[in-house]
Design an enzyme around this catalytic site. Sequence first.
Site, short mmCIF file in Angstrom:
data_model
loop_
_atom_site.label_atom_id
_atom_site.label_comp_id
_atom_site.label_asym_id
_atom_site.label_seq_id
_atom_site.Cartn_x
_atom_site.Cartn_y
_atom_site.Cartn_z
N TYR A 196 -48.13 13.69 -6.66
CA TYR A 196 -48.62 12.74 -5.56
C TYR A 196 -47.26 12.01 -5.09
O TYR A 196 -47.28 11.07 -4.46
CB TYR A 196 -49.65 11.72 -6.05
CG TYR A 196 -50.90 12.05 -5.97
CD1 TYR A 196 -51.40 13.24 -6.59
CD2 TYR A 196 -51.95 11.70 -4.91
CE1 TYR A 196 -52.70 13.62 -6.60
CE2 TYR A 196 -52.94 12.28 -4.85
CZ TYR A 196 -53.71 13.19 -5.65
OH TYR A 196 -54.91 13.57 -5.69
N ASP B 258 -58.52 22.91 -17.82
CA ASP B 258 -59.34 24.03 -17.19
C ASP B 258 -60.64 24.05 -18.53
O ASP B 258 -61.75 23.97 -18.00
CB ASP B 258 -58.78 25.67 -17.27
CG ASP B 258 -57.87 25.72 -18.19
OD1 ASP B 258 -57.37 24.89 -19.00
OD2 ASP B 258 -57.31 26.96 -18.24
N LYS C 166 -51.92 20.58 -18.97
CA LYS C 166 -51.90 21.99 -18.86
C LYS C 166 -50.42 22.21 -19.50
O LYS C 166 -49.61 23.11 -19.19
CB LYS C 166 -51.96 22.45 -17.57
CG LYS C 166 -51.93 23.91 -17.28
CD LYS C 166 -53.10 24.44 -17.50
CE LYS C 166 -53.15 25.83 -17.29
NZ LYS C 166 -54.34 26.80 -17.53
N ASP D 60 -57.65 13.30 -10.55
CA ASP D 60 -58.22 12.87 -9.20
C ASP D 60 -59.35 14.10 -9.09
O ASP D 60 -60.55 13.69 -8.56
CB ASP D 60 -57.40 13.51 -8.06
CG ASP D 60 -57.71 13.30 -6.52
OD1 ASP D 60 -58.65 12.47 -6.33
OD2 ASP D 60 -57.44 14.48 -5.63
#
Length: 342
Positions: free
Chosen positions: A124, A205, A171, A229
């Site tokens: 962002y 995930d 991640k 988000d």
Amino acid sequence: MTYRVTLIPGDGIGPELAEATTRVLDATGIEFEWESVVAGEAAIEHHGTPLPEGVLESIRRTKVGLKGPITTPVGGGFRSVNVGLRQALGLYANLRPARSMQGVESRYEGIDLVIVRENTEDLYAGIEHMVGPDAAESIKIITRAASERIARFAFEYAVANGRHKVTAVHKANIMKLSDGLFLESCRTVAAEYEGRVGFEDRIVDNMCMQLVQKPELYDVLVLPNLYGDIVSDLAAGLVGGLGVAPGANIGIDAAVFEPVHGSAPKYAGLDKANPTAMILSGALMLRHLRHPAEADRLEAAVREVIAEGRSTTYDLGGSTGTAGFADAVIARLRTTVGGRQG
Ligand code: NAD
């Protein structure tokens, strides 16, 4: 004590929701003085910008804002007011609780999650460019300072609200440097809370799959901006959708409380929209102002009215309007101990 709060009614259904929410908050027994300012479409008409300086000046002064949804003009060349507010006021933490409610249809029961999303960096940061005509690059920024700050916010929230565990979501197996730094920062902060708040981490995930399969295992989640988000909408979906999802944007000097949903222009002015998400955002504001008992009472009143099912809005299967739902919550507040009478 009277709290002066900047009120941004917003666009579309925003003004009706703001009216309903301020009436409900006024009925909690806490005194508010609402300083109403205009941002969004109406501000473009009068000030040439959706986020006039007067709005920021008001929040900098009052330190607390309650905001309705704002329409983001498509193709008008204006920045999103929401992103503008977060950046201008340094609102680094986005807090979104997701809790099941009896009477709100959902595939799950007993969900009680709190999503803490870093609000200032990651993808962002908006640093993007084309690399020749056929490739684009977006730069992901993760800093130790912002990561430790959001982790500390999550742990402090856990301590203040009697929560037991913080899960860092990342991640880092693939983005070893950026997400690796986020995870390392979370671990550093977690060590300070050892014995008081549990800590674990999950790859994003796997986290999504586990939230769908066994959400009851999780408590407070802390995430970088983009995963936050996405996962916060997933969490809202677990408890029945955006109409009942409250949110807060919190910084060092100021905080702005707002529903997660948008301005739903097709329902504007019809007294139809559900004010629950904005009222529950008001309850988060009460907690921020250190009135947890009143916040508990307000949340309980909203839950009871929805569970009863006699005064709910169209989206929850009822036919009561925005103002009627607020009246029912106010009536319920007045029946509980400590409520303001008359
Ligand atoms: P939306 O949330 O306004 O509407 C999505 C769906 O949910 C619609 O079917 C709508 O009717 C329904 N809905 C939303 N809130 C509701 C409520 N309180 N009660 C009952 N039903 C409700 O999303 P959208 O249509 O994608 O966006 C409309 C505008 O809102 C866009 O301009 C968008 O940029 C803006 N937006 C603003 C914010 C914000 O200010 N925080 C957030 C999201 C979208």
